[in-house]
Design a protein around this motif. Structure first.
Motif, PDB file in Angstrom:
ATOM      1  N   PRO A   9     -31.119 -26.566  99.908  1.00 40.29           N
ATOM      2  CA  PRO A   9     -31.785 -26.456  98.610  1.00 40.29           C
ATOM      3  C   PRO A   9     -30.919 -26.999  97.472  1.00 40.29           C
ATOM      4  CG  PRO A   9     -30.708 -24.388  99.106  1.00 40.29           C
ATOM      5  CD  PRO A   9     -30.315 -25.362 100.195  1.00 40.29           C
ATOM      6  N   GLY A  10     -31.573 -27.409  96.402  1.00 36.27           N
ATOM      7  CA  GLY A  10     -30.798 -27.852  95.246  1.00 36.27           C
ATOM      8  C   GLY A  10     -31.692 -28.460  94.191  1.00 36.27           C
ATOM      9  N   SER A  11     -31.058 -28.928  93.121  1.00 35.00           N
ATOM     10  CA  SER A  11     -31.800 -29.565  92.036  1.00 35.00           C
ATOM     11  C   SER A  11     -31.965 -31.067  92.292  1.00 35.00           C
ATOM     12  CB  SER A  11     -31.072 -29.364  90.700  1.00 35.00           C
ATOM     13  OG  SER A  11     -30.781 -27.999  90.508  1.00 35.00           O
ATOM     14  N   LEU A  38     -35.672 -27.521  94.053  1.00 35.68           N
ATOM     15  CA  LEU A  38     -36.144 -26.362  93.286  1.00 35.68           C
ATOM     16  C   LEU A  38     -36.973 -26.832  92.094  1.00 35.68           C
ATOM     17  CD1 LEU A  38     -36.113 -23.305  92.499  1.00 35.68           C
ATOM     18  CD2 LEU A  38     -34.080 -23.817  91.150  1.00 35.68           C
ATOM     19  N   LYS A  43     -35.128 -25.432  83.297  1.00 40.31           N
ATOM     20  CA  LYS A  43     -34.299 -26.601  83.002  1.00 40.31           C
ATOM     21  C   LYS A  43     -35.146 -27.788  82.554  1.00 40.31           C
ATOM     22  CE  LYS A  43     -30.284 -26.308  86.106  1.00 40.31           C
ATOM     23  NZ  LYS A  43     -29.699 -26.981  87.280  1.00 40.31           N
ATOM     24  N   PHE A  71     -39.739 -26.402  96.374  1.00 44.34           N
ATOM     25  CA  PHE A  71     -40.031 -24.962  96.400  1.00 44.34           C
ATOM     26  C   PHE A  71     -39.865 -24.371  95.005  1.00 44.34           C
ATOM     27  CE2 PHE A  71     -36.048 -22.408  96.129  1.00 44.34           C
ATOM     28  CZ  PHE A  71     -35.107 -23.428  96.130  1.00 44.34           C
ATOM     29  N   GLY A  73     -39.646 -20.195  93.077  1.00 48.28           N
ATOM     30  CA  GLY A  73     -39.455 -18.781  93.407  1.00 48.28           C
ATOM     31  C   GLY A  73     -38.156 -18.568  94.151  1.00 48.28           C
ATOM     32  N   LEU A  74     -38.085 -17.438  94.851  1.00 54.47           N
ATOM     33  CA  LEU A  74     -36.847 -17.096  95.556  1.00 54.47           C
ATOM     34  C   LEU A  74     -36.637 -17.988  96.780  1.00 54.47           C
ATOM     35  CD1 LEU A  74     -36.648 -13.177  95.679  1.00 54.47           C
ATOM     36  CD2 LEU A  74     -35.146 -14.742  94.430  1.00 54.47           C
ATOM     37  N   LEU A  75     -35.412 -18.447  96.920  1.00 54.79           N
ATOM     38  CA  LEU A  75     -35.069 -19.295  98.069  1.00 54.79           C
ATOM     39  C   LEU A  75     -35.308 -18.554  99.389  1.00 54.79           C
ATOM     40  CD1 LEU A  75     -33.767 -21.805  99.323  1.00 54.79           C
ATOM     41  CD2 LEU A  75     -31.531 -20.813  98.799  1.00 54.79           C
ATOM     42  N   ARG A  89     -25.381 -25.214 102.309  1.00 54.79           N
ATOM     43  CA  ARG A  89     -24.855 -25.502 100.970  1.00 54.79           C
ATOM     44  C   ARG A  89     -23.530 -26.250 101.120  1.00 54.79           C
ATOM     45  NH1 ARG A  89     -27.391 -25.604  96.313  1.00 54.79           N
ATOM     46  NH2 ARG A  89     -25.705 -24.641  95.109  1.00 54.79           N
ATOM     47  N   MET A 103     -24.044 -16.230  95.726  1.00 57.97           N
ATOM     48  CA  MET A 103     -25.420 -16.550  96.110  1.00 57.97           C
ATOM     49  C   MET A 103     -25.672 -16.230  97.581  1.00 57.97           C
ATOM     50  SD  MET A 103     -27.244 -19.805  94.433  1.00 57.97           S
ATOM     51  CE  MET A 103     -26.219 -21.039  95.146  1.00 57.97           C
ATOM     52  N   MET A 106     -25.937 -12.475  98.094  1.00 56.58           N
ATOM     53  CA  MET A 106     -27.193 -11.960  97.540  1.00 56.58           C
ATOM     54  C   MET A 106     -28.370 -12.386  98.420  1.00 56.58           C
ATOM     55  SD  MET A 106     -28.459 -10.044  95.336  1.00 56.58           S
ATOM     56  CE  MET A 106     -27.353  -9.783  93.946  1.00 56.58           C
ATOM     57  N   ASN A 107     -28.349 -13.622  98.868  1.00 56.83           N
ATOM     58  CA  ASN A 107     -29.423 -14.093  99.752  1.00 56.83           C
ATOM     59  C   ASN A 107     -29.432 -13.304 101.058  1.00 56.83           C
ATOM     60  OD1 ASN A 107     -30.641 -15.987  98.083  1.00 56.83           O
ATOM     61  ND2 ASN A 107     -29.214 -17.602  98.671  1.00 56.83           N
TER      62      ASN A 107
HETATM   63  O1  PNS Z   1     -28.283 -27.851  93.075  1.00 55.33           O
HETATM   64  P1  PNS Z   1     -28.117 -26.474  92.508  1.00 55.33           P
HETATM   65  O2  PNS Z   1     -28.661 -26.450  91.105  1.00 55.33           O
HETATM   66  O3  PNS Z   1     -26.703 -25.988  92.608  1.00 55.33           O
HETATM   67  O4  PNS Z   1     -29.031 -25.474  93.409  1.00 55.33           O
HETATM   68  C1  PNS Z   1     -29.127 -24.104  93.109  1.00 55.33           C
HETATM   69  C2  PNS Z   1     -30.210 -23.422  93.960  1.00 55.33           C
HETATM   70  C3  PNS Z   1     -31.513 -24.187  93.887  1.00 55.33           C
HETATM   71  C4  PNS Z   1     -29.745 -23.376  95.413  1.00 55.33           C
HETATM   72  C5  PNS Z   1     -30.372 -21.962  93.423  1.00 55.33           C
HETATM   73  O5  PNS Z   1     -30.521 -21.997  92.057  1.00 55.33           O
HETATM   74  C6  PNS Z   1     -31.567 -21.239  94.045  1.00 55.33           C
HETATM   75  O6  PNS Z   1     -31.574 -20.927  95.210  1.00 55.33           O
HETATM   76  N1  PNS Z   1     -32.616 -20.986  93.214  1.00 55.33           N
HETATM   77  C7  PNS Z   1     -33.841 -20.365  93.661  1.00 55.33           C
HETATM   78  C8  PNS Z   1     -34.024 -18.977  93.034  1.00 55.33           C
HETATM   79  C9  PNS Z   1     -33.269 -17.911  93.809  1.00 55.33           C
HETATM   80  O7  PNS Z   1     -33.485 -17.703  94.989  1.00 55.33           O
HETATM   81  N2  PNS Z   1     -32.338 -17.253  93.108  1.00 55.33           N
HETATM   82  C10 PNS Z   1     -31.512 -16.184  93.674  1.00 55.33           C
HETATM   83  C11 PNS Z   1     -30.246 -16.755  94.290  1.00 55.33           C
HETATM   84  S1  PNS Z   1     -29.205 -15.519  94.948  1.00 55.33           S
END
Ligand code: PNS
Length: 160
Positions: A9-11, A38, A43, A71, A73-75, A89, A103, A106-107
């Motif tokens: 996942p990422g921007s 995402l 942003k 995607f 919402g929540l990853l 990652r 992250m 938490m995930n």
């Molecule tokens: O390329 P990035 O901006 O570093 O990616 C960050 C990303 C998309 C992996 C992170 O922001 C994400 O997972 N966002 C989705 C929302 C979410 O699940 N947030 C809780 C993360 S613990």
């Protein structure tokens, strides 16, 4: 493990050669790799989601097991939906570690079924980020070698 589906996942605003390096490594060890952009309403991106999808599709064409998706919402919810086993990652330097660890933990708390896997890009990309690429391009600096050619062309077209 069998038939491992990993989500990267990422921007990806825009995809860099560092991302591509990680995609190549991921495509080698996972059965399927879904590069997921995402959709972030907070942003203000440089490239639209459609543009980012197009660029990622083009640069990942060599890998048959790589798919591009979007995607919101929540990853972890998205990972569950896709029945993914892994969140991939990249860690470039120690400075990435703290945020990535937070992250990942938490995930894990939110979804115990999905495992975060960290990979390191080639050391030559350890300083590279989409944010710096955007900044250099905005200020007229050279971005050759930092992003794939198609991205370089799109950046020039967008910024000039
Ligand atoms: O390329 P990035 O901006 O570093 O990616 C960050 C990303 C998309 C992996 C992170 O922001 C994400 O997972 N966002 C989705 C929302 C979410 O699940 N947030 C809780 C993360 S613990």
């Amino acid at each position: 493990m069998k038939n491992v589906l990993a989500i990267y996942p990422g921007s990806f605003d825009p995809v860099t050669n560092g991302h591509l390096d990680l995609i190549e490594r991921g495509a080698k060890i996972f059965d399927r790799l879904v590069v997921s952009i995402l959709r972030n309403f907070d942003k203000e991106p440089l490239f639209t989601i459609d543009e980012r999808v197009e660029m990622l599709r083009e640069v990942t064409r060599p890998w048959a097991n790589v798919e591009i998706d979007v995607f919101s919402g929540l990853l972890v919810d998205y990972a569950r939906l896709r029945e993914a086993n892994v969140i991939l990652r990249g860690i470039r330097a120690v400075s990435d570690y703290e945020y990535e660890l937070q992250m990942a933990m938490m995930n894990r708390k939110l979804n115990k079924e999905v495992e975060t896997v960290f990979m390191m890009p080639a050391v030559s990309y350890s300083f590279l980020s989409s944010r710096l690429v955007r900044e250099i391009a905005h200020l007229g600096g050279p971005i050759t070698g930092l992003v794939p050619t198609v991205v370089e062309e799109r950046l020039r077209a967008k910024i000039l």
